[in-house]
Design a protein around this motif. Structure first.
Motif, PDB file in Angstrom:
ATOM      1  N   LEU A  77      30.693  60.497  55.072  1.00  0.00           N
ATOM      2  CA  LEU A  77      29.952  61.314  54.112  1.00  0.00           C
ATOM      3  C   LEU A  77      30.820  61.721  52.945  1.00  0.00           C
ATOM      4  CD1 LEU A  77      27.633  63.737  56.130  1.00  0.00           C
ATOM      5  CD2 LEU A  77      26.969  61.949  54.535  1.00  0.00           C
ATOM      6  N   ASN A  78      32.061  62.035  53.207  1.00  0.00           N
ATOM      7  CA  ASN A  78      32.966  62.385  52.100  1.00  0.00           C
ATOM      8  C   ASN A  78      33.142  61.216  51.148  1.00  0.00           C
ATOM      9  OD1 ASN A  78      33.340  64.985  52.927  1.00  0.00           O
ATOM     10  ND2 ASN A  78      35.366  64.660  53.792  1.00  0.00           N
ATOM     11  N   ASP A  79      33.355  60.030  51.718  1.00  0.00           N
ATOM     12  CA  ASP A  79      33.531  58.843  50.868  1.00  0.00           C
ATOM     13  C   ASP A  79      32.287  58.613  50.011  1.00  0.00           C
ATOM     14  OD1 ASP A  79      36.009  58.436  51.914  1.00  0.00           O
ATOM     15  OD2 ASP A  79      35.411  56.831  53.276  1.00  0.00           O
ATOM     16  N   ILE A  80      31.113  58.724  50.628  1.00  0.00           N
ATOM     17  CA  ILE A  80      29.864  58.473  49.906  1.00  0.00           C
ATOM     18  C   ILE A  80      29.679  59.487  48.786  1.00  0.00           C
ATOM     19  CG2 ILE A  80      27.345  58.486  50.124  1.00  0.00           C
ATOM     20  CD1 ILE A  80      27.736  57.393  52.987  1.00  0.00           C
ATOM     21  N   THR A  81      29.840  60.770  49.095  1.00  0.00           N
ATOM     22  CA  THR A  81      29.571  61.803  48.090  1.00  0.00           C
ATOM     23  C   THR A  81      30.605  61.792  46.969  1.00  0.00           C
ATOM     24  OG1 THR A  81      30.698  63.413  49.507  1.00  0.00           O
ATOM     25  CG2 THR A  81      28.310  63.290  49.667  1.00  0.00           C
ATOM     26  N   GLU A  82      31.853  61.467  47.300  1.00  0.00           N
ATOM     27  CA  GLU A  82      32.873  61.388  46.244  1.00  0.00           C
ATOM     28  C   GLU A  82      32.545  60.255  45.269  1.00  0.00           C
ATOM     29  OE1 GLU A  82      36.564  60.964  48.283  1.00  0.00           O
ATOM     30  OE2 GLU A  82      36.473  62.981  49.166  1.00  0.00           O
ATOM     31  N   LYS A  83      32.095  59.125  45.814  1.00  0.00           N
ATOM     32  CA  LYS A  83      31.751  57.996  44.941  1.00  0.00           C
ATOM     33  C   LYS A  83      30.502  58.314  44.140  1.00  0.00           C
ATOM     34  CE  LYS A  83      32.587  53.827  43.505  1.00  0.00           C
ATOM     35  NZ  LYS A  83      33.787  53.561  42.688  1.00  0.00           N
ATOM     36  N   MET A  84      29.533  58.987  44.749  1.00  0.00           N
ATOM     37  CA  MET A  84      28.329  59.395  44.020  1.00  0.00           C
ATOM     38  C   MET A  84      28.694  60.274  42.824  1.00  0.00           C
ATOM     39  SD  MET A  84      25.744  60.394  47.151  1.00  0.00           S
ATOM     40  CE  MET A  84      24.543  61.164  46.027  1.00  0.00           C
ATOM     41  N   GLU A  85      29.504  61.266  43.075  1.00  0.00           N
ATOM     42  CA  GLU A  85      29.854  62.208  42.007  1.00  0.00           C
ATOM     43  C   GLU A  85      30.585  61.511  40.868  1.00  0.00           C
ATOM     44  OE1 GLU A  85      31.878  66.646  41.522  1.00  0.00           O
ATOM     45  OE2 GLU A  85      32.303  65.430  43.307  1.00  0.00           O
TER      46      GLU A  85
END
Length: 774
Positions: free
Chosen positions: A737-745
């Motif tokens: 989830l951290n990887d996904i949200t960091e890339k989203m942002e």
């Protein structure tokens, strides 16, 4: 008092994640955190404080919420027990625990506890490859079954309509852990498969020929019942009539078959209402459209006949008129489904070897699509043998194909999304999905149906491991009309739009709430989601969009001008209090009660669906909301009722987090129309948050939520990841989830980035031997 209140307060602490969420620095797979030298020591510095203030309830043989701080294994704090410590942190940080009527920790003690929990239990280290987890073998749910049959066979109806309802886990009905297979469902699979092949493949035998049925009518005098039918070939057809009669007079009721007005045959109808009859005749009919009817021939009405045996009223009741056929031949223009499933055929006089060769070729093309993977020749031969048994029974090639395909449609290889586990023993506990397993995950994620030929081609050629070519497939799939499956099934469940079909709103009080309005509300929200998805816009627009999609009916509800007709169109909401999801009638309606709004439901919906901080269920025997207008009591507003409810200690912890959010939407009535007062009381849309901030009305509430967009980003990522992989998220998914949200942002929160990062994640592309790391 403390013992009776604290267990529920423990659960309520989860709500405070919204206001006091902690984002720890994480990298890859979560590992237990060791206590560095000089740091707070749990037995020495932390446990005594917990025992002093919480030990009265969290100890003994039956500790509150099952938590005994002395017995907790601290080595599991950041892994298996991470959610326990997250609750502890949020309760302490929001001052829900200990309850207000209990002894409170000093600021120093509270800070010491928070420091240890944040630094030891919530701070996780992700080293090495991420653990992908294991998805339970899962069958197709009802919607996936319908869509897969449509795309595989080419007949578009709802064969799963009679299936039992699918259970829901983690908010979705595609989670393997809850998709059981009761005996009644297997019976329904057999029935559905039979119906599918009969609709898809035409056969020349009478017992399996197509049937077209039209309703009949009551014939109280000499008259006709029937309709115009289409006859696809010059051939024999069976005319089947279901009928019965009121018998009276000296003879039975008589009925004649007519073709285009010409009488073909006359028969007696002995059946009565107690024993209805079915009557058939065979007739050769030329290709084209012809009228098939039946005529009542001998009306009789003698209510006053001197002979009691002759008194009565003879009537004919035709229940249905059916045409079965063609029989013995196939029409020149075969349906697309027939041509798709039987591309190879033979002449009627062909040898058995020629028939089997054609069947083998047909099944070699069909089975890989049905099983969504390459199929070995031995598998094909098993179904060829099924077809051979049908041929041995003197049936046609078409009937043999029907039975073979029916067998395939009840195979676990079709009904289940099969993924191989890593070997039961050996050094490797995880494996990457093969290209076809990955293609199936992608198609059921984005389309809720089987992979198409383009996606299977990409799997065959290894393109799904190439990030550039994978992106091309993702963009193509999101723009395909079949992405409607993601809208209906993900958005429909995440945002609770399905509840619009069953919610009870008082139609006398809210006359606009018609079946058509329910459909309009749902379509508006689906169109916003679709617009953001297909135009690759930021998912944050689900909160902030200053536009929406309405037709005339919905526009009137919103007091919008210059919108006419049933067609939906995009309109601006600039300058109004509506924006994003929280301004839409669908959301405002599913979070209301039948006769009034519910700030509690609306606040709960925000916490649960936008901020991933679902409140717990209320404790048993919680007092109901006081009802206004009780005899002998002064009328009070809904806000005053809720404030009285919230003043009770067992209710205060959760309601002080839910209610303020709901109050911000009070200007919207139970179906989303703007209002300034409620039952004569002025609306007071003021909310005070646990951190002391206040806001007024929907516009300021939207701004508050926008300040918390990091929580929303993580919420939608977590919900979509759960839907995509078909299992609940575990502690080891925090790193993903951290990887996904960091890339989203970093990429502007584009919808395609969210989808791409989920598909690229180990949780989506890999499979472990066990559900949890060993």
């Amino acid at each position: 008092m403390l013992r009776s209140r604290l267990p529920f307060a423990v659960l309520c602490g989860l709500l405070a994640v919204f206001w006091h969420g902690t984002t720890a620095t994480q990298t890859r797979a979560i590992e237990p955190i060791a206590e560095p030298a000089g740091e707070l020591n749990y037995p020495k510095d932390v446990l005594p404080v917990l025992q002093q203030y919480c030990g009265d309830c969290h100890s003994g043989w039956q500790p509150a919420a099952g938590i005994d701080f002395e017995k907790l294994d601290i080595s599991r704090a950041s892994t298996l027990d991470r959610n326990v410590w997250k609750k502890v942190f949020t309760q302490l940080d929001s001052r829900i625990m200990p309850p207000v009527d209990a002894e409170q920790p000093s600021p120093e003690d509270r800070q010491r506890l928070l420091q240890w929990v944040e630094g030891h239990a919530l701070k996780v280290v992700c080293n090495g490859p991420a653990y992908p987890g294991r998805v339970t073998l899962r069958r197709l749910n009802r919607d996936e079954y319908n869509r897969t049959i449509r795309d595989l066979v080419g007949v578009d109806f709802q064969p799963a309509a009679t299936f039992p309802s699918d259970d829901v886990g983690y908010g979705f009905d595609n989670v393997g852990d809850v998709l059981t297979l009761p005996p009644v469902l297997f019976e329904r699979y057999l029935e559905a498969a039979d119906e599918v092949v009969r609709r898809a493949i035409l056969v020349p035998e009478a017992d399996f020929a197509p049937i077209v049925t039209r309703p009949g009518k009551t014939l109280g005098s000499v008259a006709e019942a029937g309709d115009l039918f289409s006859f696809p070939a010059t051939a024999d057809y069976i005319f089947r009539i279901e009928a019965h009669a009121d018998q009276a007079g000296p003879e039975l009721a008589k009925m004649a078959y007519l073709l285009d007005g010409k009488e073909l045959k006359t028969i007696d109808i002995p059946a009565t209402s107690n024993e209805r009859g079915t009557y058939e005749m065979t007739q050769r009919v030329e290709q084209g459209k012809h009228r098939v009817t039946v005529k009542f021939l001998n009306d009789y009405y003698q209510p006053n006949d001197p002979d009691p045996k002759l008194r009565g009223d003879r009537n004919l009741y035709v229940t249905s008129v059916s045409v079965i056929g063609p029989i013995g031949v196939l029409p020149e223009e075969l349906p697309e489904s027939h041509r798709r499933l039987i591309p190879n055929t033979v002449e009627t006089e062909a040898t058995r070897e020629a028939q089997l060769s054609a069947i083998r070729a047909n099944l070699t093309a069909f089975l890989p699509r049905a099983f969504r993977r390459p199929v070995e020749s031995a598998e094909v031969e098993r179904y060829v043998r099924v077809a051979q048994l049908v041929l041995d029974d003197k049936s046609s090639l078409e009937r043999a194909m029907q039975v073979a395909i029916q067998a395939a449609l009840v195979s676990p290889q079709f009904l289940f999304r099969v993924e191989k586990d890593p070997p039961a023993k050996g050094p490797v506990a995880t494996r990457n999905l093969d290209p076809y397993e990955l293609a199936s995950r992608m198609s059921y994620f984005l389309w809720s149906t089987m992979p198409d030929e383009e996606l299977l081609r990409a799997a065959r050629q290894g393109e799904l491991d190439d990030s550039t070519k994978l992106d091309i497939q993702i963009q193509r799939m999101l723009k395909d009309p079949k992405s409607d499956g993601l809208i209906k099934n993900f958005a429909g469940q995440w945002l609770q739009l399905r509840n619009l079909d069953t919610i009870s709103i008082d139609s006398k009080q809210y006359k606009e709430f018609t079946p058509e309005m329910r459909a309009d509300m749902r379509r508006e929200t689906e169109m916003l989601f679709s617009h953001i998805m297909q135009n690759d816009r930021s998912v944050i627009e689900l909160l902030t969009a200053d536009y929406t999609f309405v037709n005339e009916r919905l526009a009137k509800l919103y007091d919008l001008n210059d919108v006419q007709g049933e067609e939906f169109r995009r309109v601006s909401l600039a300058g109004s209090a509506r924006s994003g999801l929280l301004g839409q009638a669908s959301i405002l309606t599913v979070t209301s009660n039948p006769t009034r709004t519910s700030p509690v439901k609306r606040g709960k919906w925000i916490l649960e669906n936008l901020l991933a901080a679902p409140p717990p269920s209320p404790p048993p025997n919680v007092p109901a909301l006081e009802v206004a207008n009780r005899r002998g009591k002064q009328r009070v507003s809904l806000r005053e009722q809720l404030e009285l409810h919230r003043s009770k200690a067992e209710c205060a912890g959760c309601h002080r987090l839910m209610d303020p959010l709901g109050f911000g939407l009070e200007n919207f009535n139970p179906i989303g129309r703007w209002r300034e007062e409620d039952q004569g009381f002025p609306i007071e849309p003021l909310g005070e948050l646990p951190d002391g901030r206040t806001f007024r009305g929907a516009i300021e509430l939207h701004q508050i939520l926008l300040e918390r967009k990091a929580e929303f980003r993580r919420c939608i990522a977590g919900k979509l990841l759960t839907f995509a992989i078909g299992r609940g998220l575990e502690y080891f998914d925090e790193c993903t989830l951290n990887d996904i949200t960091e890339k989203m942002e970093s990429d502007g929160d584009k919808f395609s980035v969210l989808v791409r990062e989920i598909i690229q994640s180990p949780a989506f592309r890999s499979r472990a031997r066990t559900s949890l790391p060993q």
